[in-house]
Design a protein around this motif. Structure first.
Motif, mmCIF file in Angstrom:
data_model
loop_
_atom_site.group_PDB
_atom_site.id
_atom_site.type_symbol
_atom_site.label_atom_id
_atom_site.label_comp_id
_atom_site.label_asym_id
_atom_site.label_seq_id
_atom_site.Cartn_x
_atom_site.Cartn_y
_atom_site.Cartn_z
ATOM 1 N N GLN A 106 -4.851 -26.095 18.987
ATOM 2 C CA GLN A 106 -4.001 -24.907 19.095
ATOM 3 C C GLN A 106 -3.232 -24.947 20.425
ATOM 4 O O GLN A 106 -3.731 -25.484 21.413
ATOM 5 C CB GLN A 106 -4.849 -23.631 19.045
ATOM 6 C CG GLN A 106 -5.495 -23.349 17.697
ATOM 7 C CD GLN A 106 -6.149 -21.957 17.682
ATOM 8 O OE1 GLN A 106 -5.730 -21.052 18.383
ATOM 9 N NE2 GLN A 106 -7.191 -21.815 16.883
ATOM 10 N N ARG A 107 -2.028 -24.345 20.442
ATOM 11 C CA ARG A 107 -1.244 -24.258 21.672
ATOM 12 C C ARG A 107 -0.754 -22.835 21.872
ATOM 13 O O ARG A 107 -0.264 -22.213 20.929
ATOM 14 C CB ARG A 107 -0.028 -25.207 21.619
ATOM 15 C CG ARG A 107 -0.413 -26.689 21.641
ATOM 16 C CD ARG A 107 -1.053 -27.111 22.974
ATOM 17 N NE ARG A 107 -1.500 -28.501 22.990
ATOM 18 C CZ ARG A 107 -2.717 -28.933 22.667
ATOM 19 N NH1 ARG A 107 -3.659 -28.063 22.292
ATOM 20 N NH2 ARG A 107 -3.028 -30.213 22.715
ATOM 21 N N ALA A 108 -0.862 -22.352 23.120
ATOM 22 C CA ALA A 108 -0.506 -20.955 23.389
ATOM 23 C C ALA A 108 0.994 -20.730 23.280
ATOM 24 O O ALA A 108 1.802 -21.571 23.686
ATOM 25 C CB ALA A 108 -0.989 -20.564 24.786
ATOM 26 N N GLU A 124 -0.440 -24.393 26.467
ATOM 27 C CA GLU A 124 -1.781 -24.896 26.808
ATOM 28 C C GLU A 124 -2.734 -24.780 25.613
ATOM 29 O O GLU A 124 -2.590 -23.899 24.773
ATOM 30 C CB GLU A 124 -2.376 -24.091 27.978
ATOM 31 C CG GLU A 124 -1.642 -24.302 29.283
ATOM 32 C CD GLU A 124 -2.235 -23.466 30.416
ATOM 33 O OE1 GLU A 124 -3.410 -23.058 30.334
ATOM 34 O OE2 GLU A 124 -1.491 -23.218 31.382
ATOM 35 N N PRO A 125 -3.737 -25.664 25.576
ATOM 36 C CA PRO A 125 -4.793 -25.536 24.557
ATOM 37 C C PRO A 125 -5.703 -24.357 24.900
ATOM 38 O O PRO A 125 -5.648 -23.827 26.012
ATOM 39 C CB PRO A 125 -5.560 -26.858 24.672
ATOM 40 C CG PRO A 125 -5.329 -27.309 26.065
ATOM 41 C CD PRO A 125 -3.969 -26.802 26.479
ATOM 42 N N PRO A 126 -6.561 -23.953 23.966
ATOM 43 C CA PRO A 126 -7.502 -22.865 24.264
ATOM 44 C C PRO A 126 -8.412 -23.198 25.452
ATOM 45 O O PRO A 126 -8.654 -24.365 25.767
ATOM 46 C CB PRO A 126 -8.314 -22.738 22.968
ATOM 47 C CG PRO A 126 -7.439 -23.288 21.895
ATOM 48 C CD PRO A 126 -6.663 -24.393 22.549
ATOM 49 N N ASP A 127 -8.914 -22.145 26.079
ATOM 50 C CA ASP A 127 -9.864 -22.260 27.185
ATOM 51 C C ASP A 127 -11.096 -23.065 26.729
ATOM 52 O O ASP A 127 -11.545 -22.920 25.591
ATOM 53 C CB ASP A 127 -10.289 -20.837 27.575
ATOM 54 C CG ASP A 127 -11.162 -20.800 28.801
ATOM 55 O OD1 ASP A 127 -10.620 -20.599 29.898
ATOM 56 O OD2 ASP A 127 -12.410 -20.990 28.658
ATOM 57 N N VAL A 165 -13.158 -23.233 23.055
ATOM 58 C CA VAL A 165 -13.290 -24.498 22.313
ATOM 59 C C VAL A 165 -14.773 -24.790 22.078
ATOM 60 O O VAL A 165 -15.194 -25.143 20.970
ATOM 61 C CB VAL A 165 -12.622 -25.666 23.090
ATOM 62 C CG1 VAL A 165 -12.940 -27.010 22.442
ATOM 63 C CG2 VAL A 165 -11.104 -25.451 23.185
ATOM 64 N N ARG A 166 -15.560 -24.576 23.117
ATOM 65 C CA ARG A 166 -16.991 -24.892 23.048
ATOM 66 C C ARG A 166 -17.725 -23.992 22.063
ATOM 67 O O ARG A 166 -18.499 -24.464 21.227
ATOM 68 C CB ARG A 166 -17.571 -24.746 24.459
ATOM 69 C CG ARG A 166 -19.020 -25.024 24.585
ATOM 70 C CD ARG A 166 -19.357 -25.290 26.054
ATOM 71 N NE ARG A 166 -20.798 -25.341 26.231
ATOM 72 C CZ ARG A 166 -21.518 -24.311 26.630
ATOM 73 N NH1 ARG A 166 -20.948 -23.156 26.900
ATOM 74 N NH2 ARG A 166 -22.812 -24.435 26.764
ATOM 75 N N ASN A 194 -3.464 -15.841 25.175
ATOM 76 C CA ASN A 194 -3.514 -16.692 23.972
ATOM 77 C C ASN A 194 -4.294 -17.993 24.225
ATOM 78 O O ASN A 194 -3.972 -19.024 23.647
ATOM 79 C CB ASN A 194 -2.103 -17.005 23.438
ATOM 80 C CG ASN A 194 -2.071 -17.617 22.030
ATOM 81 O OD1 ASN A 194 -1.134 -18.349 21.705
ATOM 82 N ND2 ASN A 194 -3.047 -17.372 21.201
ATOM 83 N N ILE A 195 -5.291 -17.896 25.104
ATOM 84 C CA ILE A 195 -6.155 -19.074 25.302
ATOM 85 C C ILE A 195 -7.646 -18.766 25.080
ATOM 86 O O ILE A 195 -8.424 -19.690 24.861
ATOM 87 C CB ILE A 195 -5.967 -19.741 26.688
ATOM 88 C CG1 ILE A 195 -6.173 -18.744 27.812
ATOM 89 C CG2 ILE A 195 -4.602 -20.429 26.769
ATOM 90 C CD1 ILE A 195 -6.275 -19.397 29.199
ATOM 91 N N CYS A 196 -8.039 -17.498 25.121
ATOM 92 C CA CYS A 196 -9.475 -17.193 24.938
ATOM 93 C C CYS A 196 -9.744 -16.463 23.626
ATOM 94 O O CYS A 196 -10.348 -17.013 22.709
ATOM 95 C CB CYS A 196 -9.997 -16.347 26.104
ATOM 96 S SG CYS A 196 -9.898 -17.151 27.711
ATOM 97 N N ARG A 197 -9.330 -15.199 23.530
ATOM 98 C CA ARG A 197 -9.725 -14.362 22.392
ATOM 99 C C ARG A 197 -8.914 -14.621 21.131
ATOM 100 O O ARG A 197 -9.493 -14.827 20.046
ATOM 101 C CB ARG A 197 -9.624 -12.876 22.789
ATOM 102 C CG ARG A 197 -10.631 -12.480 23.849
ATOM 103 C CD ARG A 197 -10.288 -11.139 24.481
ATOM 104 N NE ARG A 197 -9.066 -11.218 25.289
ATOM 105 C CZ ARG A 197 -8.488 -10.206 25.891
ATOM 106 N NH1 ARG A 197 -9.008 -8.992 25.772
ATOM 107 N NH2 ARG A 197 -7.397 -10.383 26.618
#
Ligand code: 4NP
Length: 166
Positions: free
Chosen positions: A74-76, A53-56, A60-61, A15-18
């Motif tokens: 966002q938070r995982a 944690e926030p997204p990777d 974000v970029r 729940n941090i990348c896709r």
């Protein structure tokens, strides 16, 4: 009487990348179509590795570069049986995510779906959204493209199923 919102949750492993990108891009398309009031949209991970944690930075970029969208708030969270009860559509980024979710209580009654089943191209339909974790910017670009087109196609599907006028 107000109709209850259609509840959609996207999930991957961390729940941090896709799935944060899927959540953001699906919300974007929902807004573009003027349907924000009809939906409640979230994401989760089958693992608890990154809870809170926030997204990777790669996700974000790419969201910022491609859509001027800030997803850093966002938070995982970890997928649990309450999500399976509460969400109308639960959409996995890959087949191993789907298998993990199928182990949870209540899975047999939940609407568990695979995101790339909504690809219009038969060559890529049913594939996994590749895991970009630890990869370079091009991995996140690829995920962005896949997620963007599947988010639109999935919105077409839900709209039709729920009887939302185009
Ligand atoms: P995601 O990517 O499932 O798209 O959020 C991953 C993030 C973290 C890990 C694996 C995949 N991990 O093993 O910590």
């Amino acid at each position: 009487m107000n109709k209850p919102p259609i509840r959609v949750l996207f999930f991957c492993l961390g729940n941090i990348c896709r799935s944060p990108l899927a959540e953001a891009l699906f919300r974007h398309h929902v807004r573009q179509r003027g349907l924000a009031d009809e939906f409640e949209i979230a994401s989760a991970g089958t693992s608890g590795y990154h809870v809170g944690e926030p997204p990777d930075p790669g996700s974000v970029r790419v969201a910022r570069e491609r859509l001027q969208l800030d997803i850093s708030d966002q938070r995982a969270q970890q997928l649990d049986p309450s999500h399976l009860r509460d969400y109308d559509y639960l959409v996995a980024m890959d087949r191993s995510n789907l298998r993990n979710a199928e182990q949870l209580d209540g899975a047999s009654e939940a609407a568990l779906l695979l995101f790339r089943d909504f690809e219009s191209n038969p060559e890529t339909r049913g594939a996994d959204v590749p895991d970009p974790w630890g990869g370079g910017p091009s991995h996140f670009e690829d995920v962005y493209d896949i997620v963007d087109r599947c988010a639109e196609a999935f919105l077409d599907y839900v709209s039709q199923r729920e009887g939302i006028d185009p």
